[in-house]
Design a protein around this motif. Structure first.
Motif, PDB file in Angstrom:
ATOM      1  N   ILE A   1     -12.190 -39.863  65.044  1.00 45.89           N
ATOM      2  CA  ILE A   1     -12.709 -38.855  65.978  1.00 45.89           C
ATOM      3  C   ILE A   1     -11.998 -37.524  65.744  1.00 45.89           C
ATOM      4  CG2 ILE A   1     -13.020 -38.265  68.411  1.00 45.89           C
ATOM      5  CD1 ILE A   1     -13.267 -41.238  68.996  1.00 45.89           C
ATOM      6  N   GLY A   2     -12.817 -36.483  65.458  1.00 47.78           N
ATOM      7  CA  GLY A   2     -12.283 -35.170  65.085  1.00 47.78           C
ATOM      8  C   GLY A   2     -12.287 -35.044  63.581  1.00 47.78           C
ATOM      9  N   SER A   3     -13.033 -34.072  63.064  1.00 38.70           N
ATOM     10  CA  SER A   3     -13.115 -33.891  61.605  1.00 38.70           C
ATOM     11  C   SER A   3     -12.534 -32.545  61.192  1.00 38.70           C
ATOM     12  CB  SER A   3     -14.565 -34.006  61.126  1.00 38.70           C
ATOM     13  OG  SER A   3     -15.075 -35.271  61.441  1.00 38.70           O
TER      14      SER A   3
ATOM     15  N   PHE B   1      -9.468 -43.875  65.194  1.00 37.91           N
ATOM     16  CA  PHE B   1      -8.405 -42.874  65.050  1.00 37.91           C
ATOM     17  C   PHE B   1      -8.772 -41.635  65.865  1.00 37.91           C
ATOM     18  CE2 PHE B   1      -7.477 -45.321  61.222  1.00 37.91           C
ATOM     19  CZ  PHE B   1      -6.091 -45.305  61.204  1.00 37.91           C
ATOM     20  N   LEU B   2      -7.827 -41.136  66.617  1.00 37.85           N
ATOM     21  CA  LEU B   2      -8.055 -39.895  67.376  1.00 37.85           C
ATOM     22  C   LEU B   2      -7.339 -38.744  66.672  1.00 37.85           C
ATOM     23  CD1 LEU B   2      -7.705 -40.987  71.103  1.00 37.85           C
ATOM     24  CD2 LEU B   2      -9.626 -39.791  70.094  1.00 37.85           C
ATOM     25  N   CYS B   3      -8.135 -37.799  66.169  1.00 36.59           N
ATOM     26  CA  CYS B   3      -7.563 -36.688  65.383  1.00 36.59           C
ATOM     27  C   CYS B   3      -8.028 -35.337  65.920  1.00 36.59           C
ATOM     28  CB  CYS B   3      -7.981 -36.810  63.924  1.00 36.59           C
ATOM     29  SG  CYS B   3      -7.570 -38.381  63.173  1.00 36.59           S
ATOM     30  N   VAL B   4      -8.251 -35.259  67.217  1.00 34.82           N
ATOM     31  CA  VAL B   4      -8.740 -33.988  67.783  1.00 34.82           C
ATOM     32  C   VAL B   4      -7.573 -33.004  67.904  1.00 34.82           C
ATOM     33  CG1 VAL B   4     -10.633 -35.109  69.012  1.00 34.82           C
ATOM     34  CG2 VAL B   4      -8.440 -34.775  70.174  1.00 34.82           C
ATOM     35  N   GLY B   5      -7.909 -31.752  68.105  1.00 35.15           N
ATOM     36  CA  GLY B   5      -6.878 -30.711  68.198  1.00 35.15           C
ATOM     37  C   GLY B   5      -6.093 -30.822  69.502  1.00 35.15           C
ATOM     38  N   THR B   6      -4.823 -30.418  69.432  1.00 34.65           N
ATOM     39  CA  THR B   6      -3.989 -30.338  70.643  1.00 34.65           C
ATOM     40  C   THR B   6      -3.331 -28.953  70.642  1.00 34.65           C
ATOM     41  OG1 THR B   6      -2.216 -31.435  69.402  1.00 34.65           O
ATOM     42  CG2 THR B   6      -3.511 -32.806  70.881  1.00 34.65           C
ATOM     43  N   PRO B   7      -4.138 -27.918  70.868  1.00 39.33           N
ATOM     44  CA  PRO B   7      -3.589 -26.550  70.762  1.00 39.33           C
ATOM     45  C   PRO B   7      -2.619 -26.221  71.889  1.00 39.33           C
ATOM     46  CG  PRO B   7      -5.863 -26.501  71.557  1.00 39.33           C
ATOM     47  CD  PRO B   7      -5.545 -27.931  71.267  1.00 39.33           C
ATOM     48  N   GLN B   8      -2.173 -24.991  71.883  1.00 38.78           N
ATOM     49  CA  GLN B   8      -1.203 -24.569  72.893  1.00 38.78           C
ATOM     50  C   GLN B   8      -1.962 -24.077  74.118  1.00 38.78           C
ATOM     51  OE1 GLN B   8       1.628 -21.801  71.114  1.00 38.78           O
ATOM     52  NE2 GLN B   8       1.635 -20.737  73.065  1.00 38.78           N
ATOM     53  N   ASP B   9      -1.531 -24.458  75.304  1.00 40.69           N
ATOM     54  CA  ASP B   9      -2.187 -23.890  76.488  1.00 40.69           C
ATOM     55  C   ASP B   9      -1.480 -22.583  76.855  1.00 40.69           C
ATOM     56  OD1 ASP B   9       0.056 -24.379  78.015  1.00 40.69           O
ATOM     57  OD2 ASP B   9      -0.838 -25.968  79.236  1.00 40.69           O
ATOM     58  N   LYS B  10      -1.928 -21.955  77.938  1.00 42.75           N
ATOM     59  CA  LYS B  10      -1.385 -20.621  78.247  1.00 42.75           C
ATOM     60  C   LYS B  10       0.106 -20.648  78.594  1.00 42.75           C
ATOM     61  CE  LYS B  10      -3.103 -20.476  83.032  1.00 42.75           C
ATOM     62  NZ  LYS B  10      -2.454 -21.713  83.360  1.00 42.75           N
ATOM     63  N   ASP B  11       0.631 -21.810  78.987  1.00 42.93           N
ATOM     64  CA  ASP B  11       2.052 -21.897  79.342  1.00 42.93           C
ATOM     65  C   ASP B  11       2.932 -22.391  78.195  1.00 42.93           C
ATOM     66  OD1 ASP B  11       1.444 -21.180  81.975  1.00 42.93           O
ATOM     67  OD2 ASP B  11       0.871 -23.256  82.422  1.00 42.93           O
ATOM     68  N   GLY B  12       2.333 -22.730  77.063  1.00 42.50           N
ATOM     69  CA  GLY B  12       3.128 -23.224  75.934  1.00 42.50           C
ATOM     70  C   GLY B  12       3.083 -24.741  75.792  1.00 42.50           C
TER      71      GLY B  12
ATOM     72  N   ALA C   1       1.261 -28.503  75.221  1.00 41.75           N
ATOM     73  CA  ALA C   1       0.141 -28.955  74.394  1.00 41.75           C
ATOM     74  C   ALA C   1      -1.062 -29.138  75.323  1.00 41.75           C
ATOM     75  CB  ALA C   1       0.497 -30.259  73.720  1.00 41.75           C
ATOM     76  N   ASP C   2      -2.187 -28.580  74.922  1.00 43.35           N
ATOM     77  CA  ASP C   2      -3.411 -28.691  75.714  1.00 43.35           C
ATOM     78  C   ASP C   2      -4.117 -29.991  75.301  1.00 43.35           C
ATOM     79  OD1 ASP C   2      -5.875 -28.486  76.881  1.00 43.35           O
ATOM     80  OD2 ASP C   2      -6.219 -26.402  76.303  1.00 43.35           O
ATOM     81  N   LEU C   3      -4.171 -30.930  76.223  1.00 49.36           N
ATOM     82  CA  LEU C   3      -4.685 -32.267  75.870  1.00 49.36           C
ATOM     83  C   LEU C   3      -6.139 -32.472  76.305  1.00 49.36           C
ATOM     84  CD1 LEU C   3      -1.478 -34.355  76.718  1.00 49.36           C
ATOM     85  CD2 LEU C   3      -2.254 -33.587  74.478  1.00 49.36           C
ATOM     86  N   ARG C   4      -6.823 -31.359  76.608  1.00 47.76           N
ATOM     87  CA  ARG C   4      -8.212 -31.493  77.077  1.00 47.76           C
ATOM     88  C   ARG C   4      -9.106 -32.215  76.086  1.00 47.76           C
ATOM     89  NH1 ARG C   4     -10.142 -25.723  78.573  1.00 47.76           N
ATOM     90  NH2 ARG C   4      -8.390 -25.266  77.206  1.00 47.76           N
ATOM     91  N   PHE C   5      -8.976 -31.854  74.794  1.00 46.05           N
ATOM     92  CA  PHE C   5      -9.860 -32.464  73.787  1.00 46.05           C
ATOM     93  C   PHE C   5      -9.577 -33.958  73.678  1.00 46.05           C
ATOM     94  CE2 PHE C   5      -9.339 -28.038  72.217  1.00 46.05           C
ATOM     95  CZ  PHE C   5     -10.641 -27.626  72.436  1.00 46.05           C
ATOM     96  N   LEU C   6      -8.296 -34.275  73.750  1.00 48.08           N
ATOM     97  CA  LEU C   6      -7.888 -35.679  73.610  1.00 48.08           C
ATOM     98  C   LEU C   6      -8.424 -36.504  74.786  1.00 48.08           C
ATOM     99  CD1 LEU C   6      -5.705 -37.358  71.742  1.00 48.08           C
ATOM    100  CD2 LEU C   6      -4.539 -37.455  73.930  1.00 48.08           C
TER     101      LEU C   6
END
Ligand code: NAD
Length: 446
Positions: free
Chosen positions: A10-12, A83-94, A96-101
């Motif tokens: 999951i996540g390409s 396999f979970l390979c989605v992005g974990t970008p930075q949120d506004k506070d620094g 990890a943004d886990l929304r995609f996960l």
């Protein structure tokens, strides 16, 4: 053990695509799932949406044979391993943004049967406690959750897939042999090659990933901080790095002074680690300093350029390198882009170049659509030819560590530029060679 028939990834993106293509090359039947319809369509035609050496060839070899891509989660019903390979970008506070996960986990919940056994493997970089949370979300399901952080290096990611230095696997309970056996079966190729497997608990696996990235980032910030002093006292940081690196305890990797680290991992992972310390009421003194030094480094280099010219308004610069490192099209947190923005904000005209065609395309898109041409006027040009890029410029700025720059025709370049000035933000050029053609050379700490 039964042969594993189908694996879902999951996540390409950079990680998921390499994982999917790599597993297909190892002989598995793989389904790549991504929410991005355009990406999925391109991938099914064998078109690679990102640049990694050797990736498109492998994709073409396996697509529509033992590798397909889809936006639907339905295929996970037939996969024992997901396999979970989605992005974990930075949120506004620094953090990890886990929304995609979590959104992917929700979709898994909606799709699979509660009784069907699945191993859910988290390859995305996630803060300590995330695997536990995912298991909690799936507590009514017959699943095991495995932490398997990814260590690939963009630019040589395909090589890294087949030649990892270690495989870290974190489990909920090491007495439960089933998921361990399954993972060893999937990664049999690496086991047979003698690659070390680190079998541990979830938290250790999760933290190992952050520890590795933060350590490398700290090495870079260390030498960058030292470079500022070296610059002032007329020492040569390159010689210092070389001499330091000969000490095996130190090693020469990640010890090149420059304009700082960028990319989709180091900046956000260092910040996310700082947050994990703070969330546990521990002051992260060293790692915070790593982050601060990195943020300051590009500003320090920019000031060096500004001090030389006095006023940048109306001056034209060739920026050689656009991506965050060589041989990639990835512009995320690229120092080159940061520097270009600073130049533009100060009224300079920028001509940008990168050897990777997709990096040039991404930069064109970035300035055209995201940053609005109207905002910056028409002061940014991304060009396909290095010699076109340096034509009539007031200065050349090297932003990506391409050794190839040394093999360019510097005599020709010296005849094309308006002013023979070079700011080498990666200390990659051989100054003696460049100076022969009349250039004034500035490096970082030398
Ligand atoms: N890029 C690297 O070099 C690298 C190296 C090691 C670890 N990592 C980690 O791996 C993870 C992925 O990184 P990346 O660079 O591949 O990210 P990426 O942004 O390139 O790719 C993520 C992909 O996930 C897709 N996606 C998002 N939500 C989805 C969902 N709910 N269902 C299906 N697909 C979804 C996106 O469309 C995108 O294609 C991150 O946690 C990153 O920190 C990255």
């Amino acid at each position: 053990m039964n042969k594993i028939k189908k694996i879902s990834v999951i996540g390409s993106g950079y990680v998921g695509l390499i994982q999917g293509v790599g597993l297909a090359e190892l002989g598995f039947e793989v389904v790549g799932i991504d929410i991005d319809e355009t990406k999925v369509k391109a991938l099914n035609k064998g078109e690679c949406p990102l640049y990694e050496e050797g990736l498109e060839e492998l994709l073409k070899k396996h697509v529509n044979k033992n590798l397909v891509f889809t936006t639907s989660y339905e295929p996970i019903k037939e996969s024992e391993i997901i396999f979970l390979c989605v992005g974990t970008p930075q949120d506004k506070d620094g953090n990890a943004d886990l929304r995609f996960l979590f959104s992917a986990v929700e979709k898994i919940k909606e799709t699979i049967d509660k009784n069907d056994y699945k191993v859910i493997v988290i390859k995305s970089t996630v803060p300590v406690g995330t695997n536990r949370k995912v298991k909690e979300l799936l507590k009514d399901y017959n699943v095991d959750v495995v932490s398997n952080p990814e260590f690939l290096r963009e630019g040589i990611a395909v090589y890294d897939f087949f030649n990892p230095e270690r495989i870290v696997l974190g489990f909920e309970n090491l007495d439960n042999k089933k998921p361990i056996e399954i993972m060893k079966h999937v990664y049999k190729y690496f086991d047979e090659k003698g690659i070390p497997f680190i079998i541990t608990n979830w938290e250790t696996a999760e933290l190992t990933k952050y520890a590795s990235n933060a350590f490398l980032a700290t090495k870079i910030s260390f030498i960058n901080e030292l470079a500022k002093l070296s610059d002032k006292v007329k020492a040569d940081i390159k010689t210092i790095s070389y001499a330091m690196g000969l000490d095996k305890r130190i090693g020469n990797k990640f010890l090149n002074a420059g304009i700082g680290y960028g990319g989709s991992c180091f900046p956000k992972d260092v910040k996310a680690l700082i947050k994990q310390f703070e969330n546990n009421d521990i002051e992260p003194i060293l790692i915070k300093a790593t982050d601060i030094v990195n943020e300051e480094q590009i500003k320090w280099f920019f000031e060096k350029i500004k001090n030389y010219y006095g006023n940048l308004n109306g001056k034209t610069f060739a920026v050689l390198g656009l991506a965050f490192k060589p041989n990639t099209d990835d512009l995320r947190e690229s120092r080159a882009i940061k520097l270009i923005d600073m130049l533009l904000e100060n009224g300079a005209i920028v001509k940008g170049f990168d050897y990777v065609k997709k990096a040039r395309k991404n930069a064109t898109n970035l300035y055209k659509f995201d940053k609005s041409m109207a905002f910056y006027g028409y002061n940014i040009y991304i060009l396909d030819d290095l010699y076109e890029t340096v034509k009539d410029v007031d200065g050349i700025i090297v932003t990506v560590e391409y050794n190839e720059f040394n093999n360019e025709n510097w005599e020709k370049i010296s005849n094309l530029v308006k002013r023979k000035v070079i700011f080498d933000g990666r200390n990659i050029l051989v100054p003696e060679k460049i100076k022969k053609f009349g250039f004034t050379y500035f490096g970082v700490g030398r």
